[in-house]
Design a protein around this motif. Structure first.
Motif, PDB file in Angstrom:
ATOM      1  N   HIS A   1       0.839  -1.205   0.000  1.00 16.29           N
ATOM      2  CA  HIS A   1       0.000   0.000   0.000  1.00 16.29           C
ATOM      3  C   HIS A   1       0.876   1.259   0.000  1.00 16.29           C
ATOM      4  O   HIS A   1       0.666   2.195  -0.779  1.00 16.29           O
ATOM      5  CB  HIS A   1      -0.930  -0.035   1.231  1.00 16.29           C
ATOM      6  N   THR A   2       1.880   1.252   0.887  1.00 15.59           N
ATOM      7  CA  THR A   2       2.795   2.398   0.989  1.00 15.59           C
ATOM      8  C   THR A   2       3.533   2.610  -0.332  1.00 15.59           C
ATOM      9  O   THR A   2       3.689   3.746  -0.815  1.00 15.59           O
ATOM     10  CB  THR A   2       3.819   2.153   2.130  1.00 15.59           C
ATOM     11  N   LEU A   3       3.991   1.501  -0.937  1.00 14.55           N
ATOM     12  CA  LEU A   3       4.740   1.594  -2.198  1.00 14.55           C
ATOM     13  C   LEU A   3       3.888   2.240  -3.297  1.00 14.55           C
ATOM     14  O   LEU A   3       4.357   3.095  -4.058  1.00 14.55           O
ATOM     15  CB  LEU A   3       5.180   0.197  -2.649  1.00 14.55           C
ATOM     16  N   ILE A   4       2.617   1.818  -3.353  1.00 17.77           N
ATOM     17  CA  ILE A   4       1.717   2.347  -4.391  1.00 17.77           C
ATOM     18  C   ILE A   4       1.539   3.849  -4.178  1.00 17.77           C
ATOM     19  O   ILE A   4       1.668   4.658  -5.104  1.00 17.77           O
ATOM     20  CB  ILE A   4       0.352   1.616  -4.367  1.00 17.77           C
ATOM     21  N   GLU A   5       1.263   4.205  -2.929  1.00 18.29           N
ATOM     22  CA  GLU A   5       1.043   5.631  -2.618  1.00 18.29           C
ATOM     23  C   GLU A   5       2.255   6.475  -2.991  1.00 18.29           C
ATOM     24  O   GLU A   5       2.143   7.496  -3.663  1.00 18.29           O
ATOM     25  CB  GLU A   5       0.769   5.780  -1.109  1.00 18.29           C
ATOM     26  N   ARG A   6       3.431   6.025  -2.561  1.00 17.14           N
ATOM     27  CA  ARG A   6       4.659   6.799  -2.806  1.00 17.14           C
ATOM     28  C   ARG A   6       4.956   6.918  -4.308  1.00 17.14           C
ATOM     29  O   ARG A   6       5.346   7.981  -4.782  1.00 17.14           O
ATOM     30  CB  ARG A   6       5.854   6.109  -2.142  1.00 17.14           C
ATOM     31  N   THR A   7       4.758   5.809  -5.032  1.00 17.77           N
ATOM     32  CA  THR A   7       5.073   5.806  -6.469  1.00 17.77           C
ATOM     33  C   THR A   7       4.163   6.811  -7.196  1.00 17.77           C
ATOM     34  O   THR A   7       4.634   7.620  -8.001  1.00 17.77           O
ATOM     35  CB  THR A   7       4.874   4.386  -7.067  1.00 17.77           C
ATOM     36  N   LEU A   8       2.883   6.722  -6.898  1.00 20.52           N
ATOM     37  CA  LEU A   8       1.937   7.596  -7.592  1.00 20.52           C
ATOM     38  C   LEU A   8       2.169   9.060  -7.226  1.00 20.52           C
ATOM     39  O   LEU A   8       2.123   9.942  -8.090  1.00 20.52           O
ATOM     40  CB  LEU A   8       0.492   7.184  -7.263  1.00 20.52           C
ATOM     41  N   ALA A   9       2.472   9.274  -5.930  1.00 23.33           N
ATOM     42  CA  ALA A   9       2.713  10.652  -5.473  1.00 23.33           C
ATOM     43  C   ALA A   9       3.939  11.244  -6.156  1.00 23.33           C
ATOM     44  O   ALA A   9       4.004  12.453  -6.421  1.00 23.33           O
ATOM     45  CB  ALA A   9       2.900  10.674  -3.960  1.00 23.33           C
ATOM     46  N   ALA A  10       4.905  10.390  -6.481  1.00 23.21           N
ATOM     47  CA  ALA A  10       6.145  10.888  -7.103  1.00 23.21           C
ATOM     48  C   ALA A  10       6.043  10.927  -8.619  1.00 23.21           C
ATOM     49  O   ALA A  10       7.029  11.172  -9.318  1.00 23.21           O
ATOM     50  CB  ALA A  10       7.317  10.001  -6.681  1.00 23.21           C
ATOM     51  N   GLY A  11       4.843  10.653  -9.144  1.00 24.34           N
ATOM     52  CA  GLY A  11       4.636  10.750 -10.593  1.00 24.34           C
ATOM     53  C   GLY A  11       4.969   9.470 -11.346  1.00 24.34           C
ATOM     54  O   GLY A  11       4.997   9.451 -12.577  1.00 24.34           O
ATOM     55  N   GLY A  12       5.186   8.407 -10.622  1.00 29.87           N
ATOM     56  CA  GLY A  12       5.466   7.130 -11.291  1.00 29.87           C
ATOM     57  C   GLY A  12       4.196   6.378 -11.633  1.00 29.87           C
ATOM     58  O   GLY A  12       3.102   6.738 -11.181  1.00 29.87           O
ATOM     59  N   ARG A  13       4.321   5.343 -12.480  1.00 26.35           N
ATOM     60  CA  ARG A  13       3.155   4.499 -12.796  1.00 26.35           C
ATOM     61  C   ARG A  13       3.555   3.030 -12.608  1.00 26.35           C
ATOM     62  O   ARG A  13       4.655   2.626 -12.990  1.00 26.35           O
ATOM     63  CB  ARG A  13       2.674   4.744 -14.218  1.00 26.35           C
TER      64      ARG A  13
END
Lengths: 233, 313
Positions: B275-287
């Motif tokens: 969950h944390t990984l998904i949040e951080r990735t999306l917040a940083a502009g990753g997909r």
């Protein structure tokens, strides 16, 4: 159990009969021997100069001498090399994991080699007899008796040599060691059946010699079987 | 508790004074498939040779179907189908003659052999080679011939030493299918292999042998739990953000381009970390292309075991 042994003997006979070694032993060597007989100087075969091809010695006797000097070594080497080679290629693993007597494997090998080499001797002797007949020297009664006796004596030599070959085949780990053992030790063992007669323990009769040879063959095969049964393959 | 069909108790074997097996013990239940794994020289082949009755001088006791493999060899051999590491055949024999003789020596009646040999040759794709001499076969074909001779008499116990060695992928699949079929028919199978994914595919239980000692045995799942293997989260990114999202979550290793594996302790909550990984990735502009827990496999288990053994010295 008997049927397993019979099956192994049949298979070994087929195997040896199909091998190129037997082609050489049954056909090529007797022919070379006959050619050699014709090329021998007459003086070396007991005849006088000008006695013609082959000299004074009959082809039958010549082939008899040749076989008696070669057949034992051939039998011992054949069986020993075959056993060591199959041991090293792990052929026996697939046999000994089956509910059969392990000894039957090497006894079958002995019977096959004994039979094949004996046939080779008979073929060679028959060729010698044929040559003599063609040359107008048919065999007389005493000559036939001697020829048969020499073939019987040869079977004793072949059996003893093949048993020695089985023994060294079982104990040796490499073909070279087996060959060296046969050439240096096995050859001298052929004299053992004659010892009781030389020492005066038994009468010096042909059939006594054969009986002693037979007993020795039995002992050698029994010991070889025992060693093979206990061997870790 | 089901009585064991194969039983090894305190087996120790020395070659020239050096122990090759030290106090090895394990049981195999009827109908079980037991994978025997270990590094080269661990003693796997020696164990299997003892079971097959090829090695008779050892300490301990080994039984198959209650019969001692040394003193009651005829009984154990009647139950056993064995494939050695390199099956040797007499060179002059044809494929058919080799199988016919070995079948006959195992007590298979002539009529059964006449039916079963062509069937097995067909199944293993060796029908064309049936009249060929054994010496003309390739390594893989010889291995298949070895397998056929082991199966020919429908044994109760199959002991296979590296049966997948030298086989092409379709043949490996076929062998695994056959092992499963035999298991359904009630056959007990013990096989060694270093192709661990194949062991994992068919084995109910595995035994790990190292330096002559049976380190552990059990079902693969049991061993995973017992070893406490770390959980790995596999992350595959379609667009990689400037700052990677793994900071402080565990040990990260690049796996493939744009793919990472994040190792988290067994006690860690994998779902929360994902969950944390998904949040951080999306917040940083990753997909994210894919994210999930990578189940440890037998390879991981084995590697872990060897690493721990080496660390213990």
């Amino acid at each position: 159990m008997a049927s397993a042994t019979a099956l192994l003997v049949r298979d070994e006979l087929i195997g040896f009969a199909k091998s190129k070694v037997m082609l050489v032993l049954w056909v090529v060597l007797p022919l070379i021997a006959i050619v050699g007989y014709f090329l021998l100087p007459a003086t070396l075969t007991g005849g006088g100069l000008g006695d013609g091809l082959g000299g004074g010695l009959s082809a039958t006797a010549f082939m008899g001498f040749l076989e008696s000097s070669l057949s034992g070594t051939v039998a011992a080497l054949m069986v020993a090399v075959d056993i060591v080679s199959e041991k090293n290629r792990k052929v026996y693993e697939l046999f000994v994991i089956r509910p059969i007597r392990r000894e039957a494997i090497i006894w079958a090998k002995f019977i096959a080699v004994f039979s094949c080499v004996t046939v080779a001797c008979v073929v060679a002797m028959a060729l010698g007899i044929a040559v003599d007949v063609i040359r107008g020297q048919p065999m007389t009664g005493p000559m036939i008796y001697d020829a048969v006796k020499s073939v019987v004596a040869l079977t004793g030599v072949i059996a003893l040599s093949a048993a020695v070959g089985v023994f060294f085949g079982v104990v040796a780990r490499s073909i070279l060691v087996a060959v060296i053992l046969i050439l240096y030790v096995g050859q001298n063992l052929a004299i053992v059946p004659m010892l009781p007669m030389y020492l005066g323990i038994l009468p010096g009769h042909f059939w006594v010699l054969m009986a002693v040879s037979g007993a020795l063959v039995g002992v050698l095969l029994w010991i070889s079987g025992l060693l093979f049964r206990r061997a870790e393959l | 508790m089901v009585a064991s069909l194969v039983q090894l108790r305190g087996v120790t074997k020395r070659f020239y004074g050096q122990p090759v097996l030290s106090d090895v013990s394990f049981d195999i239940a009827p109908g079980e498939v037991f994978g025997y794994i270990g590094p080269n020289g661990a003693g796997k082949t020696t164990t299997l040779k003892i079971l097959a009755g090829l090695i008779t001088k050892f300490e301990g006791e080994v039984t198959i179907g209650g019969a001692n493999v040394v003193t009651e060899r005829d009984k154990t051999h009647a139950l056993l189908g064995f494939l050695p590491q390199s099956a040797g055949f007499q060179n002059w024999r044809t494929v058919e003659s080799a199988l016919d003789t070995l079948g006959a020596l195992s007590g298979v009646p002539s009529a059964t052999r006449a039916k079963r040999i062509p069937e097995l040759l067909e199944r293993f794709g060796l029908s064309e080679a049936r009249t060929k001499k054994v010496k003309q076969l390739s390594g893989g074909m010889t291995q298949k011939l070895g397998l056929i001779q082991a199966l020919l008499h429908d044994p109760k116990v199959l002991v296979l030493d590296e049966p997948l060695e030298g086989l092409d992928p379709p043949s490996r699949k076929l062998l695994k299918d056959i092992i499963r079929e035999r298991q359904r028919a009630g056959t007990t199978v013990l096989f060694s292999s270093h192709i661990l994914s194949d062991v994992e595919d068919v084995a109910d239980r595995v035994g790990i042998l190292n330096a002559g000692k049976i380190a552990t045995s059990g079902s693969i799942r049991e061993l995973m739990t017992a070893f406490g293997l770390p959980i790995e989260i596999e992350v595959d990114l379609a667009v990689v953000p400037e700052t990677l999202p793994f900071d402080g979550l565990g040990t990260v290793t690049p796996h493939k381009p744009d793919q990472w594996r994040l190792e988290v302790p067994t006690s860690g909550d994998a779902d929360a970390i994902i969950h944390t990984l998904i949040e951080r990735t999306l917040a940083a502009g990753g997909r994210i292309r894919k994210i999930g827990v990578a189940e440890p496999d037998l390879d991981d288990l084995f590697a872990q075991y060897i690493t721990r053994s080496a660390a213990r010295g």
